[in-house]
Design an enzyme around this catalytic site. Sequence first.
Site, PDB file in Angstrom:
ATOM      1  N   GLY A 109      -3.670  -2.904  11.142  1.00 18.78           N
ATOM      2  CA  GLY A 109      -2.541  -3.799  11.379  1.00 18.78           C
ATOM      3  C   GLY A 109      -1.699  -3.946  10.129  1.00 18.78           C
ATOM      4  O   GLY A 109      -2.080  -3.471   9.042  1.00 18.78           O
ATOM      5  N   PRO A 110      -0.549  -4.597  10.239  1.00 20.85           N
ATOM      6  CA  PRO A 110       0.343  -4.756   9.088  1.00 20.85           C
ATOM      7  C   PRO A 110      -0.306  -5.552   7.960  1.00 20.85           C
ATOM      8  O   PRO A 110      -1.239  -6.345   8.188  1.00 20.85           O
ATOM      9  CB  PRO A 110       1.537  -5.529   9.675  1.00 20.85           C
ATOM     10  CG  PRO A 110       1.425  -5.382  11.153  1.00 20.85           C
ATOM     11  CD  PRO A 110      -0.018  -5.224  11.460  1.00 20.85           C
TER      12      PRO A 110
ATOM     13  N   GLY B  77      -0.923  -8.481   5.488  1.00 20.11           N
ATOM     14  CA  GLY B  77      -0.733  -9.914   5.667  1.00 20.11           C
ATOM     15  C   GLY B  77      -1.052 -10.417   7.057  1.00 20.11           C
ATOM     16  O   GLY B  77      -0.770 -11.578   7.379  1.00 20.11           O
TER      17      GLY B  77
ATOM     18  N   GLU C 259     -10.591  -1.649   2.832  1.00 18.99           N
ATOM     19  CA  GLU C 259      -9.649  -0.651   2.322  1.00 18.99           C
ATOM     20  C   GLU C 259     -10.191   0.033   1.069  1.00 18.99           C
ATOM     21  O   GLU C 259      -9.525   0.126   0.041  1.00 18.99           O
ATOM     22  CB  GLU C 259      -8.291  -1.292   2.042  1.00 18.99           C
ATOM     23  CG  GLU C 259      -7.637  -1.839   3.303  1.00 18.99           C
ATOM     24  CD  GLU C 259      -6.197  -2.255   3.099  1.00 18.99           C
ATOM     25  OE1 GLU C 259      -5.351  -1.802   3.876  1.00 18.99           O
ATOM     26  OE2 GLU C 259      -5.935  -3.038   2.177  1.00 18.99           O
TER      27      GLU C 259
END
Length: 591
Positions: free
Chosen positions: A385-386, A388, A515
């Site tokens: 997802g984006p 933030g 990540e």
Amino acid sequence: MRNPNAGENPENSDRALSQSFTWKKFMALLNRAKPNMTFLIIGFIISLLSTGISLVIPLFTKNLIDGFSLKSLNITFIIIIVAAFLLQALTSAISSYMMGYMGEQTVANLRQIVWHKLIDLRVPYYDDHQTGETTSRIINDTTVVKSLVADQLPSFISGILSMVGAFVVLFWMDWKMTLMILVAVPIMALLMVPIGKWMRRISIQLQRQTADFNSLTTETLSETRLVKASNGENIEIANGDQGIHNLFQTGVSEAKIMAIVGPIMLLAMMGILVTVIGYGGIRVENHTLSVGTLVAFLLYLFQVISPATQFSQFFTQLQKTKGATARLDDILEQPTEDLTAGADVDVDGQTLSVEDVSFSYQPDKPILKHISFEAHPNSVVAFAGPSGSGKSTLFSLLERFYEPTSGRIKIGDHELDDVSLNSWRGQIGYVAQDSALFAGTIRYNLTYGLTTQVSDDDLWHVLKLAFADQFVHDMPDGLDMQVGERGVKVSGGQRQRLAIARAFLRNPKILMLDEATASLDSESEEMVQRALNNLMANRTTLVIAHRLSTIVDANKIIFIENGEITGEGTHQELLASHDLYRQYVEEQFNK
């Protein structure tokens, strides 16, 4: 200057701390530090003995002067005088040492209490406080308390004993002259009370500014590469100069107070001394007072004046300690994690369930909204997802750094809140995007947090699994190679592989990857990804992925936007059903 209390008026904060001080809190703080009462009592008794001897010496002097003759100076009398002086000096030294030892031990215990508290504080505390400010409290504020308890308090106690004993003898010798001295006491008190309040405000302000400056220097020096890469030297010089100037201005204000206190005390003492000498001289001339009595009276007066001049330092330090106490008490009242509360649960083979979880750092700004999913044993669940959207916040909830605002998290049939933190975190392996390393050796970083001995063979084994054994072999000191502060002496890819080796060593049952390859070059990413694939085998794995190529084989991909789940399924399912996911895939795979 960067302000650790951004959004908060420092003057209001100082005023709140000043008002929060109570003697009950101060005594409770000292009681928690468990002063050595044996040393205190013995030191007090010896101090009484020392004071008693010091009170006898002027009487010897009085008798010597009033009945002076060469015949009175016999060897026995001289031995008694010398012995009295030596015994008084010895008992005073022993008493001072024991009281000082008690003070040092008390403050050492206090520092331990604060340090243990800081380690056990919850993560949200550190979100709101800069590291430099916090370290200032354990170093600078406890030093202020130390100065009072270890340095000033022993002198104050012995001074009080000396003054009380001297006044008793003075009343016995001549009550009229003694009353003249006592008149000055309420006058001094009226003068010192407003000065004391002023000193407390200045002290709290000085301690806050010291914490601010400590925060600035800590942050700047730890990020020196960013400063230099951004040509930020002039900015940081200006920030530091401003902090130094603030400390200077407050220090000058403190110096003004000290400049007022000292002369006031000296003027009062000299006034009393001159008055006593003048009045005593008249009495001697009228033959209502002997010369020996006047000399003894003056000697006792010095036993009053000398401690009284030190009392100004004591009360000044006391005002500083009030501010330090309020700041330390502010830390000690913060909620902490209880690592052992709850059951020890084996999570192997258990399903992790997140049920309708919402979370917000601030009440009116939700970060996660009604998140629900399951991670089955030995499966890979990925989050995309984006930036933030709340993915890392979700991981923080799973690590139990924060508690959900609503909803619940379960492992098997157990509510996560019912599982002890030690048990839960001990079964989780976490590899972040920029994994942290402590200043120290590779061996120290690999074994950090483990309570059992680990052989070199085991260390080389996990390094091999993480594809890190070769570069560690090539280092001059191997496992004893110093990695530098935050691991600056190794590359990003090497740091990640060391973090993976550290996770291997713990043999986690649940693996969380935040990540872990996002900031690496392609060569390092390939090697780290191979190491991660080894680590993920036969474990329940949760992955936050920026590069979707690393999660196409996940059992389930959860797409999060603005804190909400907008898509869930396999890679192929999301390609078919989720427009934004398909757009992300096309952008990344068609480069």
